[in-house]
Design a protein around this motif. Structure first.
Motif, short mmCIF file in Angstrom:
data_model
loop_
_atom_site.label_atom_id
_atom_site.label_comp_id
_atom_site.label_asym_id
_atom_site.label_seq_id
_atom_site.Cartn_x
_atom_site.Cartn_y
_atom_site.Cartn_z
N ASP A 5 0.85 -1.13 0.02
CA ASP A 5 0.17 -0.03 0.12
C ASP A 5 1.01 1.25 0.00
O ASP A 5 0.61 2.12 1.00
CB ASP A 5 -0.90 -0.03 1.18
CG ASP A 5 0.04 -0.31 2.59
OD1 ASP A 5 0.96 -0.61 2.61
OD2 ASP A 5 -0.84 -0.44 3.47
N GLU A 31 0.75 3.98 -1.30
CA GLU A 31 -0.31 5.18 -1.23
C GLU A 31 -0.15 5.77 0.24
O GLU A 31 -0.46 6.87 0.49
CB GLU A 31 -1.62 4.93 -2.12
CG GLU A 31 -2.10 4.14 -1.03
CD GLU A 31 -2.33 2.71 -1.25
OE1 GLU A 31 -3.14 2.10 -0.92
OE2 GLU A 31 -1.26 2.23 -2.17
N ASN A 32 -0.05 4.87 1.00
CA ASN A 32 0.15 5.32 2.53
C ASN A 32 1.31 5.89 3.03
O ASN A 32 1.44 5.99 4.33
CB ASN A 32 -0.21 4.20 3.41
CG ASN A 32 -1.91 3.91 3.18
OD1 ASN A 32 -2.70 4.55 2.89
ND2 ASN A 32 -2.42 2.49 3.44
N TYR A 33 2.27 5.70 2.23
CA TYR A 33 3.86 5.96 2.79
C TYR A 33 3.76 7.52 2.92
O TYR A 33 3.79 8.39 2.01
CB TYR A 33 4.78 5.42 1.78
CG TYR A 33 6.10 6.04 1.63
CD1 TYR A 33 7.00 5.11 2.56
CD2 TYR A 33 6.58 7.23 1.22
CE1 TYR A 33 8.34 5.91 2.46
CE2 TYR A 33 7.99 7.54 1.42
CZ TYR A 33 8.78 6.87 2.08
OH TYR A 33 10.18 7.33 2.03
N GLY A 93 2.66 7.97 8.89
CA GLY A 93 1.63 7.11 8.32
C GLY A 93 1.80 5.53 8.65
O GLY A 93 2.97 5.14 9.39
N GLN A 94 1.22 4.61 8.12
CA GLN A 94 1.33 3.19 8.24
C GLN A 94 1.25 2.32 6.99
O GLN A 94 0.24 2.69 6.29
CB GLN A 94 0.37 2.65 9.30
CG GLN A 94 0.48 1.21 9.68
CD GLN A 94 -0.55 0.67 10.51
OE1 GLN A 94 -0.05 1.16 11.92
NE2 GLN A 94 -1.42 -0.36 10.50
N ILE A 95 2.10 1.50 6.71
CA ILE A 95 2.30 0.83 5.53
C ILE A 95 2.03 -0.64 5.80
O ILE A 95 2.36 -0.97 7.06
CB ILE A 95 3.34 1.19 4.39
CG1 ILE A 95 4.60 0.94 5.21
CG2 ILE A 95 3.18 2.53 3.94
CD1 ILE A 95 5.92 1.19 4.56
N THR A 96 2.05 -1.50 4.77
CA THR A 96 1.95 -2.80 5.04
C THR A 96 3.09 -3.54 4.31
O THR A 96 2.91 -3.55 3.07
CB THR A 96 0.46 -3.52 4.94
OG1 THR A 96 -0.55 -2.81 5.60
CG2 THR A 96 0.47 -4.92 5.44
N ARG A 144 4.88 1.20 11.12
CA ARG A 144 4.57 2.57 11.43
C ARG A 144 5.66 3.38 11.13
O ARG A 144 6.68 3.06 11.51
CB ARG A 144 4.28 2.80 13.07
CG ARG A 144 4.15 4.07 13.65
CD ARG A 144 2.78 4.49 13.58
NE ARG A 144 2.81 6.08 13.92
CZ ARG A 144 2.72 6.41 15.32
NH1 ARG A 144 2.40 5.36 16.02
NH2 ARG A 144 2.67 7.48 15.51
N CYS A 154 8.68 5.74 -1.61
CA CYS A 154 8.57 4.46 -1.26
C CYS A 154 9.28 3.33 -2.35
O CYS A 154 8.90 3.53 -3.39
CB CYS A 154 7.13 4.14 -0.88
SG CYS A 154 7.10 2.34 0.10
#
Length: 346
Positions: A224, A226-228, A232-235, A247, A259
């Protein structure tokens, strides 16, 4: 248990004797010991205060925003400060040390520290009390203080008390030792094939083994991107059904560099932050990445950027108007707890 008794004693004004208050030197592994249900076993009969030594893993301002905030609202924390300290040699564990401006906050919107009091606290914690040296990641330090078990791990903190006897201290042992070499692991070492957290109360495997330690997670992708962004939090995914939340801190590189794409490694610190009610202290493992140095194959601050021009703020190996724009965007800004501390102490 002794911890609960001592907290209650402080709250009702009972005097703490010198024998009770004597700090006891312990290892990180001893402090982080848990029962089969994930609760703290050290906390059962632990001393009033503990002394821990190890390597400082992060600059706190790259992780949480320490800026004081006068907002009074239910559950609002204001400024926050946290460091992670990793043991050395056979002490294969680590401990977090946390401060929050309004840690006594709740539904009533209470304030623990005023803005000036909060700045005094973090100015004190960011500096060696004997020399005035400003701590930085890679220093060997000594932490002395009280502690509290929360969301799966035991932290050094002030037990939500502002009285001076609850202050914890940070002292310099050896400057610039260097960050510990990250332990190389895969997601299969902390997650099952069914993507569940691996919990081992003996701390010989799973998330407990690596908790609060610097690791390098091999061969993963960010699913993901787009959450960078800072905070933020990425997976992460290993492509075999295992995932891990990451996190992100607020280091400048997380806004400056994109990212990394494709299969990469990620360098960070394993943390535990179980959620829900009641909290299950056998779950909630995640990775913390405080900053990124622009490496396209490794996410994290793993090395120094190329180029040594003093005015090159954006790391493109040249000094031009883009660097000036970088400076102008942050003109006259300062980081709480690192600047203007002399004014507070005088």
């Amino acid at each position: 248990m002794k911890y609960g008794v001592m907290i209650m004693a402080a709250m009702i004004g009972v005097v703490i004797t010198s024998s009770q208050a004597q700090p006891v030197k312990v290892t990180h592994r001893e402090v982080q010991a848990v029962h089969e249900d994930g609760s703290s076993s050290f906390d059962d009969n632990g001393p009033w205060q503990i002394v821990l030594e190890g390597l400082l893993l992060n600059n706190p301002e790259d992780w949480l925003d320490p800026t004081p905030d006068p907002t009074v609202a239910p559950w609002y924390m204001g400024g926050e400060w946290e460091i992670f300290v990793q043991g050395e040699g056979e002490d294969r564990a680590g401990t977090a040390c946390w401060m929050g401006q309004n840690y006594a906050n709740g539904l009533l919107g209470q304030v623990s520290y005023s803005n000036s009091e909060w700045l005094e606290e973090i100015c004190r914690l960011n500096r060696d009390p004997n020399t005035g040296y400003v701590f930085r990641a890679g220093d060997r330090i000594r932490v002395t203080g009280t502690y509290l078990f929360y969301a799966g791990k035991l932290n050094v903190n002030e037990n939500h008390q502002t009285a001076p006897e609850f202050d914890f201290t940070v002292e310099l042992v050896t400057p610039a030792v260097g960050l510990p070499q990250p332990v190389e692991i895969t997601l299969a070492e902390i997650k099952t094939a069914q993507n569940q957290d691996i919990f081992d109360a003996t701390r010989h495997s799973g998330g407990e083994l690596y908790q609060a330690r610097r690791v390098r997670i091999k061969d993963v992708t960010v699913i993901d991107p787009e959450n960078y962004l800072p905070g933020g939090q990425i997976t992460l995914s290993d492509g075999a059904g295992r995932t891990l939340p990451v996190r992100l801190g607020v280091g400048a590189g997380l806004s400056r560099y994109s990212c990394p794409a494709g299969v990469i490694d990620v360098i960070g610190i394993v943390d535990q932050a179980s959620s829900g009610y009641p909290v299950d202290p056998k779950k909630g493992y995640r990775l913390l990445v405080f900053d990124h140095d622009g490496n396209d194959l490794v996410l994290g601050a793993s090395s120094k950027k190329r180029g040594n021009l003093p005015g090159d703020t954006n790391g493109d190996a040249r000094v031009d108007l883009y660097d000036l724009a970088d400076l102008a965007a942050d003109w006259m800004m300062g980081r709480a707890g690192l600047c203007d501390c002399a004014k507070i102490s005088n």
